[in-house]
Design a protein around this motif. Sequence first.
Motif, PDB file in Angstrom:
ATOM      1  N   ASN A 117       0.657  -1.395  -0.084  1.00 60.36           N
ATOM      2  CA  ASN A 117       0.081  -0.075  -0.057  1.00 60.36           C
ATOM      3  C   ASN A 117       0.654   1.238   0.096  1.00 60.36           C
ATOM      4  OD1 ASN A 117      -2.142  -1.748  -0.072  1.00 60.36           O
ATOM      5  ND2 ASN A 117      -2.393  -1.343   2.370  1.00 60.36           N
ATOM      6  N   SER A 118       1.931   1.198   0.682  1.00 53.63           N
ATOM      7  CA  SER A 118       2.741   2.336   0.828  1.00 53.63           C
ATOM      8  C   SER A 118       3.822   2.812  -0.107  1.00 53.63           C
ATOM      9  CB  SER A 118       3.250   2.457   2.255  1.00 53.63           C
ATOM     10  OG  SER A 118       4.100   1.452   2.371  1.00 53.63           O
ATOM     11  N   GLY A 119       4.224   1.432  -0.585  1.00 58.78           N
ATOM     12  CA  GLY A 119       5.256   1.341  -1.472  1.00 58.78           C
ATOM     13  C   GLY A 119       6.879   2.003  -0.528  1.00 58.78           C
ATOM     14  N   GLY A 120       7.725   1.839  -1.279  1.00 53.83           N
ATOM     15  CA  GLY A 120       9.100   2.113  -0.671  1.00 53.83           C
ATOM     16  C   GLY A 120      10.211   1.578  -0.865  1.00 53.83           C
ATOM     17  N   THR A 121      11.260   1.344  -0.032  1.00 55.33           N
ATOM     18  CA  THR A 121      12.334   0.816  -0.341  1.00 55.33           C
ATOM     19  C   THR A 121      12.515  -0.633   0.208  1.00 55.33           C
ATOM     20  OG1 THR A 121      13.551   2.978  -0.328  1.00 55.33           O
ATOM     21  CG2 THR A 121      14.730   0.935  -0.099  1.00 55.33           C
ATOM     22  N   LEU A 122      12.766  -1.648  -0.562  1.00 53.04           N
ATOM     23  CA  LEU A 122      12.845  -3.075   0.195  1.00 53.04           C
ATOM     24  C   LEU A 122      14.414  -3.269   0.034  1.00 53.04           C
ATOM     25  CD1 LEU A 122      11.325  -5.639   1.100  1.00 53.04           C
ATOM     26  CD2 LEU A 122      11.639  -6.275  -1.266  1.00 53.04           C
ATOM     27  N   GLN A 123      14.890  -3.907   1.261  1.00 53.32           N
ATOM     28  CA  GLN A 123      16.457  -4.284   1.288  1.00 53.32           C
ATOM     29  C   GLN A 123      16.264  -5.619   2.291  1.00 53.32           C
ATOM     30  OE1 GLN A 123      19.040  -1.723   3.309  1.00 53.32           O
ATOM     31  NE2 GLN A 123      20.885  -2.627   2.393  1.00 53.32           N
ATOM     32  N   MET A 124      16.767  -6.562   1.930  1.00 55.15           N
ATOM     33  CA  MET A 124      16.583  -7.756   2.411  1.00 55.15           C
ATOM     34  C   MET A 124      17.922  -8.731   2.017  1.00 55.15           C
ATOM     35  SD  MET A 124      15.518 -10.172   0.166  1.00 55.15           S
ATOM     36  CE  MET A 124      14.913 -11.579   0.702  1.00 55.15           C
ATOM     37  N   LEU A 125      17.839  -9.782   2.697  1.00 55.35           N
ATOM     38  CA  LEU A 125      19.185 -10.675   2.565  1.00 55.35           C
ATOM     39  C   LEU A 125      18.449 -12.248   2.995  1.00 55.35           C
ATOM     40  CD1 LEU A 125      22.418 -10.130   3.863  1.00 55.35           C
ATOM     41  CD2 LEU A 125      21.277 -12.304   4.644  1.00 55.35           C
ATOM     42  N   GLN A 126      18.840 -13.200   2.082  1.00 55.78           N
ATOM     43  CA  GLN A 126      18.274 -14.577   2.342  1.00 55.78           C
ATOM     44  C   GLN A 126      19.534 -15.497   2.431  1.00 55.78           C
ATOM     45  OE1 GLN A 126      15.560 -17.533   0.298  1.00 55.78           O
ATOM     46  NE2 GLN A 126      14.309 -16.390   1.836  1.00 55.78           N
ATOM     47  N   LEU A 127      19.664 -15.942   3.406  1.00 54.57           N
ATOM     48  CA  LEU A 127      20.749 -17.283   3.584  1.00 54.57           C
ATOM     49  C   LEU A 127      20.263 -18.808   3.696  1.00 54.57           C
ATOM     50  CD1 LEU A 127      23.874 -17.730   4.598  1.00 54.57           C
ATOM     51  CD2 LEU A 127      23.019 -17.169   6.829  1.00 54.57           C
ATOM     52  N   TRP A 128      20.815 -19.676   3.051  1.00 53.23           N
ATOM     53  CA  TRP A 128      20.269 -20.527   3.117  1.00 53.23           C
ATOM     54  C   TRP A 128      21.332 -21.864   4.071  1.00 53.23           C
ATOM     55  CZ3 TRP A 128      18.338 -23.074  -2.176  1.00 53.23           C
ATOM     56  CH2 TRP A 128      17.180 -22.391  -2.659  1.00 53.23           C
ATOM     57  N   VAL A 129      20.564 -22.305   5.016  1.00 52.59           N
ATOM     58  CA  VAL A 129      21.624 -23.079   5.875  1.00 52.59           C
ATOM     59  C   VAL A 129      21.434 -24.666   6.009  1.00 52.59           C
ATOM     60  CG1 VAL A 129      22.315 -23.512   8.474  1.00 52.59           C
ATOM     61  CG2 VAL A 129      21.645 -21.104   7.705  1.00 52.59           C
ATOM     62  N   ASN A 130      22.489 -25.421   5.622  1.00 58.38           N
ATOM     63  CA  ASN A 130      22.190 -26.630   5.580  1.00 58.38           C
ATOM     64  C   ASN A 130      21.884 -27.539   6.932  1.00 58.38           C
ATOM     65  OD1 ASN A 130      22.014 -28.897   3.797  1.00 58.38           O
ATOM     66  ND2 ASN A 130      24.268 -29.211   3.712  1.00 58.38           N
ATOM     67  N   LEU A 131      21.214 -28.692   6.644  1.00 56.20           N
ATOM     68  CA  LEU A 131      21.015 -29.620   7.606  1.00 56.20           C
ATOM     69  C   LEU A 131      21.857 -30.729   7.478  1.00 56.20           C
ATOM     70  CD1 LEU A 131      17.118 -29.161   7.922  1.00 56.20           C
ATOM     71  CD2 LEU A 131      18.855 -28.289   9.410  1.00 56.20           C
ATOM     72  N   PRO A 132      22.372 -31.339   8.567  1.00 56.57           N
ATOM     73  CA  PRO A 132      23.096 -32.487   8.443  1.00 56.57           C
ATOM     74  C   PRO A 132      22.201 -33.543   8.002  1.00 56.57           C
ATOM     75  CG  PRO A 132      23.324 -31.826  10.891  1.00 56.57           C
ATOM     76  CD  PRO A 132      22.349 -30.893   9.939  1.00 56.57           C
ATOM     77  N   ALA A 133      22.772 -34.584   7.373  1.00 61.22           N
ATOM     78  CA  ALA A 133      21.806 -35.810   6.804  1.00 61.22           C
ATOM     79  C   ALA A 133      20.628 -36.220   7.796  1.00 61.22           C
ATOM     80  CB  ALA A 133      22.739 -36.839   6.055  1.00 61.22           C
ATOM     81  N   ALA A 134      21.337 -36.492   9.092  1.00 55.84           N
ATOM     82  CA  ALA A 134      20.478 -37.323   9.977  1.00 55.84           C
ATOM     83  C   ALA A 134      19.380 -36.100  10.650  1.00 55.84           C
ATOM     84  CB  ALA A 134      21.002 -37.590  11.305  1.00 55.84           C
ATOM     85  N   LEU A 135      19.367 -35.014  10.059  1.00 56.82           N
ATOM     86  CA  LEU A 135      18.239 -34.144  10.507  1.00 56.82           C
ATOM     87  C   LEU A 135      17.791 -33.456   9.231  1.00 56.82           C
ATOM     88  CD1 LEU A 135      20.309 -32.080  13.195  1.00 56.82           C
ATOM     89  CD2 LEU A 135      18.608 -33.770  13.486  1.00 56.82           C
ATOM     90  N   LYS A 136      18.051 -33.956   7.865  1.00 57.34           N
ATOM     91  CA  LYS A 136      17.331 -33.072   6.976  1.00 57.34           C
ATOM     92  C   LYS A 136      15.844 -33.438   6.867  1.00 57.34           C
ATOM     93  CE  LYS A 136      20.827 -32.687   3.537  1.00 57.34           C
ATOM     94  NZ  LYS A 136      20.850 -31.099   3.359  1.00 57.34           N
ATOM     95  N   MET A 137      15.198 -34.494   7.189  1.00 54.73           N
ATOM     96  CA  MET A 137      13.862 -34.943   7.409  1.00 54.73           C
ATOM     97  C   MET A 137      13.154 -34.656   8.803  1.00 54.73           C
ATOM     98  SD  MET A 137      13.407 -35.838   4.396  1.00 54.73           S
ATOM     99  CE  MET A 137      11.857 -36.771   4.125  1.00 54.73           C
ATOM    100  N   SER A 138      13.704 -33.782   9.407  1.00 52.25           N
ATOM    101  CA  SER A 138      12.968 -33.116  10.566  1.00 52.25           C
ATOM    102  C   SER A 138      11.916 -32.363  10.233  1.00 52.25           C
ATOM    103  CB  SER A 138      14.102 -31.957  11.161  1.00 52.25           C
ATOM    104  OG  SER A 138      15.256 -32.346  11.535  1.00 52.25           O
ATOM    105  N   ALA A 139      10.980 -32.183  11.184  1.00 51.89           N
ATOM    106  CA  ALA A 139       9.774 -31.576  11.075  1.00 51.89           C
ATOM    107  C   ALA A 139       9.811 -30.018  10.622  1.00 51.89           C
ATOM    108  CB  ALA A 139       8.889 -31.602  12.142  1.00 51.89           C
ATOM    109  N   PRO A 140       9.104 -29.479   9.800  1.00 51.26           N
ATOM    110  CA  PRO A 140       9.258 -28.191   9.451  1.00 51.26           C
ATOM    111  C   PRO A 140       9.205 -27.236  10.690  1.00 51.26           C
ATOM    112  CG  PRO A 140       7.936 -29.353   7.707  1.00 51.26           C
ATOM    113  CD  PRO A 140       8.315 -30.159   8.985  1.00 51.26           C
ATOM    114  N   LYS A 141       9.762 -25.896  10.831  1.00 51.11           N
ATOM    115  CA  LYS A 141       9.756 -25.148  11.987  1.00 51.11           C
ATOM    116  C   LYS A 141       9.829 -23.513  11.470  1.00 51.11           C
ATOM    117  CE  LYS A 141      12.886 -24.662  15.837  1.00 51.11           C
ATOM    118  NZ  LYS A 141      13.915 -25.263  16.620  1.00 51.11           N
TER     119      LYS A 141
END
Length: 288
Positions: A117-141
């Motif tokens: 609605n207001s418009g404006g400036t967007l500034q962000m950053l997205q980082l992807w962090v790996n999970l160890p094999a044993a935890l890859k199928m953990s429940a989403p959080k």
Amino acid sequence: MKKNIASVHRARAPHMVGDGLPVRNVFSYTDLGKRELSPFLMLDYGMPSQFPPTEEILGVGMHPHRGFETVTIAFQGRLQHRDTAGNHGEIGPGDVQWMTAGSGVLHEELHAPAFRNSGGTLQMLQLWVNLPAALKMSAPKYQTLENSQIPVVEVGESAKVRVISGAFGETKGPADTFTPINLWDVQLSSGEISLTVSEGYTTAIFVMEGKVTINGVQEVGDSTLVVFEREGAEILISASEDARLIVLNGEPINEPVVGYGPFVMNTQEEIAQAMKDFSGGRFAGAKR
Ligand code: MN
């Protein structure tokens, strides 16, 4: 012991994620994120971008992830998140969203209604962090870390360190992580700061804004990633102007990384399974 620079990388040319998130990719799991920067898989920098007021819904619509976490830091503007595990939330300046895709979710990442609605400036950053094999199928959080929950450590007259995860000295960050990760957001005005990081961990600094000199020798401009050797713990950063840096310091996960788009697993078979589970509607809450 001083920590030496291993390599320096400028962010790539901008591209649009979906129809509302212009970013410069800094690294991904096809290059530095495959091994060298483990547990960090990918970093996209959403440099300051202007949006006029609109009724249009902008951003990235429903898409899947499996096998890792997405960490979004907002600096300007507001983003809205909703996923099929039933989580939703908004982040604005200083807030962080830490989403564990784990066994699989679909989510949308949109400009928040108030920002549309207001418009404006967007500034962000997205980082992807790996999970160890044993935890890859953990429940989403899903963790929303509001700016007010993120402690700020003032160092001398000229530096402020926001501790998002792990610790900076005695100060602990609010994010729950699966493996040890120190994630700091450092604001430096003309002056210097000495950072002590965990030795043996992967260490990289993304100079988001401004220009700094590292260890008194290497000048680094904005939108540039500095990767350090594993040895040593002390990094000296000086700035003659305002600068903002994101410090990534994490225990490496020494496992194979096999990624395909939004899925990051350990083997090709697991990628094929992820695609099958996704198209079969077997991700959290997904009905297709
Ligand atoms: Mn996503």
